[in-house]
Design a protein around this motif. Structure first.
Motif, PDB file in Angstrom:
ATOM      1  N   LEU A 152      21.041 -90.729-126.071  1.00 13.76           N
ATOM      2  CA  LEU A 152      21.053 -89.552-126.949  1.00 13.76           C
ATOM      3  C   LEU A 152      21.260 -89.881-128.430  1.00 13.76           C
ATOM      4  O   LEU A 152      20.625 -89.255-129.285  1.00 13.76           O
ATOM      5  CB  LEU A 152      22.117 -88.557-126.475  1.00 13.76           C
ATOM      6  CG  LEU A 152      21.811 -87.838-125.152  1.00 13.76           C
ATOM      7  CD1 LEU A 152      22.963 -86.933-124.756  1.00 13.76           C
ATOM      8  CD2 LEU A 152      20.513 -87.046-125.253  1.00 13.76           C
ATOM      9  N   PRO A 153      22.109 -90.843-128.821  1.00 17.34           N
ATOM     10  CA  PRO A 153      22.273 -91.107-130.256  1.00 17.34           C
ATOM     11  C   PRO A 153      21.149 -91.957-130.859  1.00 17.34           C
ATOM     12  O   PRO A 153      21.109 -92.145-132.079  1.00 17.34           O
ATOM     13  CB  PRO A 153      23.609 -91.883-130.331  1.00 17.34           C
ATOM     14  CG  PRO A 153      24.209 -91.821-128.973  1.00 17.34           C
ATOM     15  CD  PRO A 153      23.090 -91.594-128.018  1.00 17.34           C
ATOM     16  N   LEU A 154      20.247 -92.481-130.021  1.00 20.75           N
ATOM     17  CA  LEU A 154      19.256 -93.443-130.500  1.00 20.75           C
ATOM     18  C   LEU A 154      18.063 -92.755-131.159  1.00 20.75           C
ATOM     19  O   LEU A 154      17.756 -91.599-130.858  1.00 20.75           O
ATOM     20  CB  LEU A 154      18.751 -94.292-129.331  1.00 20.75           C
ATOM     21  CG  LEU A 154      19.790 -95.134-128.591  1.00 20.75           C
ATOM     22  CD1 LEU A 154      19.144 -95.827-127.396  1.00 20.75           C
ATOM     23  CD2 LEU A 154      20.416 -96.156-129.528  1.00 20.75           C
ATOM     24  N   PRO A 155      17.352 -93.460-132.046  1.00 28.46           N
ATOM     25  CA  PRO A 155      16.072 -92.951-132.548  1.00 28.46           C
ATOM     26  C   PRO A 155      15.093 -92.760-131.396  1.00 28.46           C
ATOM     27  O   PRO A 155      15.240 -93.365-130.322  1.00 28.46           O
ATOM     28  CB  PRO A 155      15.602 -94.049-133.502  1.00 28.46           C
ATOM     29  CG  PRO A 155      16.826 -94.824-133.843  1.00 28.46           C
ATOM     30  CD  PRO A 155      17.725 -94.747-132.639  1.00 28.46           C
ATOM     31  N   ALA A 156      14.063 -91.960-131.611  1.00 32.18           N
ATOM     32  CA  ALA A 156      13.169 -91.542-130.527  1.00 32.18           C
ATOM     33  C   ALA A 156      12.528 -92.721-129.796  1.00 32.18           C
ATOM     34  O   ALA A 156      12.484 -92.740-128.559  1.00 32.18           O
ATOM     35  CB  ALA A 156      12.095 -90.613-131.081  1.00 32.18           C
ATOM     36  N   ALA A 157      12.028 -93.721-130.525  1.00 30.65           N
ATOM     37  CA  ALA A 157      11.343 -94.844-129.877  1.00 30.65           C
ATOM     38  C   ALA A 157      12.298 -95.624-128.977  1.00 30.65           C
ATOM     39  O   ALA A 157      11.958 -95.968-127.841  1.00 30.65           O
ATOM     40  CB  ALA A 157      10.738 -95.773-130.930  1.00 30.65           C
ATOM     41  N   GLU A 158      13.494 -95.902-129.486  1.00 38.29           N
ATOM     42  CA  GLU A 158      14.483 -96.644-128.695  1.00 38.29           C
ATOM     43  C   GLU A 158      14.941 -95.813-127.499  1.00 38.29           C
ATOM     44  O   GLU A 158      15.207 -96.349-126.428  1.00 38.29           O
ATOM     45  CB  GLU A 158      15.677 -97.031-129.565  1.00 38.29           C
ATOM     46  CG  GLU A 158      15.419 -98.198-130.498  1.00 38.29           C
ATOM     47  CD  GLU A 158      14.581 -97.820-131.722  1.00 38.29           C
ATOM     48  OE1 GLU A 158      14.288 -96.620-131.874  1.00 38.29           O
ATOM     49  OE2 GLU A 158      14.229 -98.709-132.499  1.00 38.29           O
ATOM     50  N   ARG A 159      15.014 -94.506-127.684  1.00 38.77           N
ATOM     51  CA  ARG A 159      15.428 -93.639-126.584  1.00 38.77           C
ATOM     52  C   ARG A 159      14.410 -93.688-125.447  1.00 38.77           C
ATOM     53  O   ARG A 159      14.773 -93.794-124.269  1.00 38.77           O
ATOM     54  CB  ARG A 159      15.585 -92.201-127.091  1.00 38.77           C
ATOM     55  CG  ARG A 159      16.100 -91.245-126.013  1.00 38.77           C
ATOM     56  CD  ARG A 159      16.553 -89.924-126.600  1.00 38.77           C
ATOM     57  NE  ARG A 159      15.490 -89.255-127.315  1.00 38.77           N
ATOM     58  CZ  ARG A 159      15.540 -88.930-128.614  1.00 38.77           C
ATOM     59  NH1 ARG A 159      16.603 -89.240-129.335  1.00 38.77           N
ATOM     60  NH2 ARG A 159      14.537 -88.315-129.186  1.00 38.77           N
ATOM     61  N   TYR A 160      13.129 -93.629-125.791  1.00 41.74           N
ATOM     62  CA  TYR A 160      12.115 -93.684-124.732  1.00 41.74           C
ATOM     63  C   TYR A 160      12.081 -95.063-124.085  1.00 41.74           C
ATOM     64  O   TYR A 160      11.874 -95.191-122.871  1.00 41.74           O
ATOM     65  CB  TYR A 160      10.738 -93.320-125.282  1.00 41.74           C
ATOM     66  CG  TYR A 160       9.745 -93.003-124.179  1.00 41.74           C
ATOM     67  CD1 TYR A 160      10.044 -92.069-123.189  1.00 41.74           C
ATOM     68  CD2 TYR A 160       8.513 -93.641-124.112  1.00 41.74           C
ATOM     69  CE1 TYR A 160       9.159 -91.779-122.174  1.00 41.74           C
ATOM     70  CE2 TYR A 160       7.608 -93.359-123.098  1.00 41.74           C
ATOM     71  CZ  TYR A 160       7.933 -92.428-122.129  1.00 41.74           C
ATOM     72  OH  TYR A 160       7.052 -92.142-121.112  1.00 41.74           O
ATOM     73  N   ALA A 161      12.300 -96.108-124.881  1.00 42.76           N
ATOM     74  CA  ALA A 161      12.342 -97.456-124.319  1.00 42.76           C
ATOM     75  C   ALA A 161      13.463 -97.567-123.287  1.00 42.76           C
ATOM     76  O   ALA A 161      13.281 -98.156-122.209  1.00 42.76           O
ATOM     77  CB  ALA A 161      12.529 -98.482-125.423  1.00 42.76           C
ATOM     78  N   MET A 162      14.626 -96.996-123.595  1.00 45.38           N
ATOM     79  CA  MET A 162      15.728 -97.029-122.638  1.00 45.38           C
ATOM     80  C   MET A 162      15.366 -96.236-121.385  1.00 45.38           C
ATOM     81  O   MET A 162      15.687 -96.638-120.261  1.00 45.38           O
ATOM     82  CB  MET A 162      17.006 -96.472-123.276  1.00 45.38           C
ATOM     83  CG  MET A 162      18.201 -96.507-122.329  1.00 45.38           C
ATOM     84  SD  MET A 162      19.742 -95.951-123.090  1.00 45.38           S
ATOM     85  CE  MET A 162      20.162 -97.374-124.064  1.00 45.38           C
ATOM     86  N   ARG A 163      14.674 -95.109-121.585  1.00 52.84           N
ATOM     87  CA  ARG A 163      14.290 -94.277-120.446  1.00 52.84           C
ATOM     88  C   ARG A 163      13.318 -95.020-119.524  1.00 52.84           C
ATOM     89  O   ARG A 163      13.311 -94.825-118.310  1.00 52.84           O
ATOM     90  CB  ARG A 163      13.643 -92.987-120.974  1.00 52.84           C
ATOM     91  CG  ARG A 163      13.299 -91.958-119.912  1.00 52.84           C
ATOM     92  CD  ARG A 163      14.555 -91.357-119.304  1.00 52.84           C
ATOM     93  NE  ARG A 163      14.251 -90.431-118.233  1.00 52.84           N
ATOM     94  CZ  ARG A 163      14.022 -90.804-116.965  1.00 52.84           C
ATOM     95  NH1 ARG A 163      14.062 -92.065-116.629  1.00 52.84           N
ATOM     96  NH2 ARG A 163      13.763 -89.894-116.039  1.00 52.84           N
ATOM     97  N   MET A 164      12.507 -95.884-120.093  1.00 48.43           N
ATOM     98  CA  MET A 164      11.498 -96.612-119.322  1.00 48.43           C
ATOM     99  C   MET A 164      12.029 -97.912-118.730  1.00 48.43           C
ATOM    100  O   MET A 164      11.358 -98.553-117.929  1.00 48.43           O
ATOM    101  CB  MET A 164      10.301 -96.941-120.230  1.00 48.43           C
ATOM    102  CG  MET A 164       9.524 -95.727-120.687  1.00 48.43           C
ATOM    103  SD  MET A 164       8.546 -95.020-119.366  1.00 48.43           S
ATOM    104  CE  MET A 164       7.216 -96.215-119.290  1.00 48.43           C
ATOM    105  N   THR A 165      13.225 -98.323-119.157  1.00 52.92           N
ATOM    106  CA  THR A 165      13.746 -99.628-118.766  1.00 52.92           C
ATOM    107  C   THR A 165      14.431 -99.565-117.404  1.00 52.92           C
ATOM    108  O   THR A 165      15.255 -98.686-117.156  1.00 52.92           O
ATOM    109  CB  THR A 165      14.734-100.143-119.828  1.00 52.92           C
ATOM    110  OG1 THR A 165      14.036-100.282-121.063  1.00 52.92           O
ATOM    111  CG2 THR A 165      15.308-101.488-119.431  1.00 52.92           C
TER     112      THR A 165
END
Length: 482
Positions: free
Chosen positions: A420-433
């Protein structure tokens, strides 16, 4: 499918016929019907063919009129008839009815940019003798594989890693970036492969080699910035029209043809369209398992009955351990998607009756069918919550140990909170990891961590995210996934 392999030598060097024949013949499972070889000083192109169109006369390599252009190809060019008529009108003479031949003649007109006119799933190698030029190309979404290795001006290529490794000059060293990316995403993303120095030609790309140097170019992007206008009914009819045309083009075959049927929306839509276009009942194939948790046969049976297909079911005991050696050999890279197992079984069952089979892959990536599209859209909306509150929620989530199964719901919820605190690109990367960076670091010995020297895995999501022209969060996710 077919299998292709070959080599070009560095300026003044030679290629070994025996090596290319070994590479080619490791692909016999891809092309059991015939084999071919184009050989001249400094170049060799090999092919194993599965005959689908112009079975009698379409053996490869295929040439232009004066044999100055040679082509070996894996896949199918769906608009070959239209291209052939266009080229004939410009004076080209065709020796076969095979779809591969249009590649040779279209190259004479357009050079390496010929790929812009092709509609299909393909990986091909083209040798231009007059210019001493090799062109490798791959279709827009990478349905057909192609790997290559390059050193000191020489280049080798093949459809599968096992075939490429018949070139014994290639060092057998693990690519640590590829292993790190695999543990993050459960597959090895292009251009990496499991072997250091071996590269996958990216989708929608050409590699042009001349005089010992090569250049890699991308020839197509899916544009998510352009949006279609219309009512729900109008857009639905356009989708049906596109699906109907796509299926019609794929029904061109001189060999028996069928479809994989899981009972899901995407394979059912393909089978429904095939039934509409086919004069005979469609041959469909489904795999069931002795566990109700994985058994989709009742759903497939309903679809088969609805569209009157000639339906075949196979119930198997999924013995993953016994088929792993075969899967590993053909995939080449580590691949952690459990769908590999039912895919193998249904293909093996279908091959008893048909040579070509349509399926429904890509539906979720085209129509936002995965849960992550919902959860990441929710996270976008939560950006309205003050940053300190989102950081607090992430801190609380971080105190809980990582669940044993990274694919479980608790693991997904934890990742969402942490992102939640991350920028959008990093947030999606975490979601995909699948395996977090912290978990991967716990697994690695110091030497492997040092070999990473920065992580490629992070770029797999971040770079296409930032390059996307999509306006909405969902479109940007779809763009990245493509």
């Amino acid at each position: 499918m077919c299998g292709i392999a070959g080599q070009v030598a560095s300026p003044g060097g030679t290629v070994e016929r025996e090596t290319v024949e070994r590479m080619r013949d490791r692909l016999v499972h891809r092309g059991p019907d015939s084999s071919g070889l184009h050989l001249e000083p400094g170049v060799a192109l090999g092919v194993r063919r599965l005959a689908i169109i112009d079975v009698a006369a379409g053996d490869q390599p295929i040439y232009n009129e004066d044999r100055s252009v040679a082509v070996v190809s894996n896949g199918e060019i769906y608009n070959f008839a239209e291209l052939r008529e266009r080229l004939r009108a410009r004076g080209h003479r065709f020796a076969t009815g095979a779809d591969t031949e249009v590649i040779a003649h279209l190259y004479e007109e357009r050079g390496p940019r010929l790929v812009e006119d092709l509609r299909g799933m393909f990986a091909f190698a083209l040798w231009d003798a007059a210019n001493r030029r090799l062109v490798l190309a791959r279709d827009r979404v990478g349905k057909k594989p192609l790997l290559y290795w390059e050193r000191d001006g020489a280049l080798s290529f093949a459809s599968e890693l096992a075939a490429l490794l018949e070139d014994r000059r290639i060092p057998r060293r693990m690519d640590v970036q590829a292993i790190d990316a695999y543990l993050a995403f459960l597959y090895v993303p292009h251009p990496l492969s499991a072997i250091e120095g071996v590269r996958k030609l990216p989708p929608a790309s050409t590699l042009v080699w001349e005089d010992g140097t090569s250049r890699l170019e991308r020839y197509w992007h899916l544009d998510f910035a352009r949006k279609e206008a219309g009512s729900e009914e109008e857009l639905g009819e356009r989708i049906r029209s596109h699906l109907r045309e796509a299926v019609r083009l794929r029904l061109v075959s001189e060999r028996p043809l069928g479809a994989f049927l899981s009972g899901g929306v995407d394979s059912a839509a393909v089978v429904a369209t095939m039934a509409e276009l086919s004069p005979q009942p469609v041959k469909t194939f489904s795999i069931g398992f002795d566990s109700d948790r994985f058994n989709e046969l009742p759903h497939a049976r309903r679809v088969a009955k609805l569209f009157g297909t000639d339906h075949t079911e196979h119930v198997v005991t999924a013995d993953a351990v016994s088929i792993l050696p075969k899967l590993i050999t053909h995939y080449g890279d580590p691949f952690g998607d459990s769908s590999a197992i039912p895919s193998y079984y249904v293909a093996r069952a279908a091959r008893e009756d048909v040579v070509v089979a349509l399926n429904g892959d890509g539906g979720d990536e085209s129509f936002a069918g995965y849960n992550r599209y919902v959860s990441n859209t929710l996270a976008e909306r939560l950006e309205a919550v003050p940053l300190f509150a989102r950081r607090g929620l992430a801190a609380v989530a971080g105190r809980f140990p990582e669940p044993e199964s990274p694919s479980s719901n608790p693991a997904r919820i934890r990742r969402l909170a942490l992102s939640l605190p991350l920028p959008a690109a990093e947030r999606y990367a975490m979601r995909m990891t699948y395996c977090s960076e912290e978990l991967r670091d716990e697994l690695y010995a110091a030497g492997l961590r040092a070999g990473l020297n920065g992580r490629f895995a992070h770029r797999v999501i971040a770079e296409p995210w930032r390059a996307s022209a999509a306006a909405s969060p969902v479109d940007r996710m779809l763009d990245v996934d493509v």
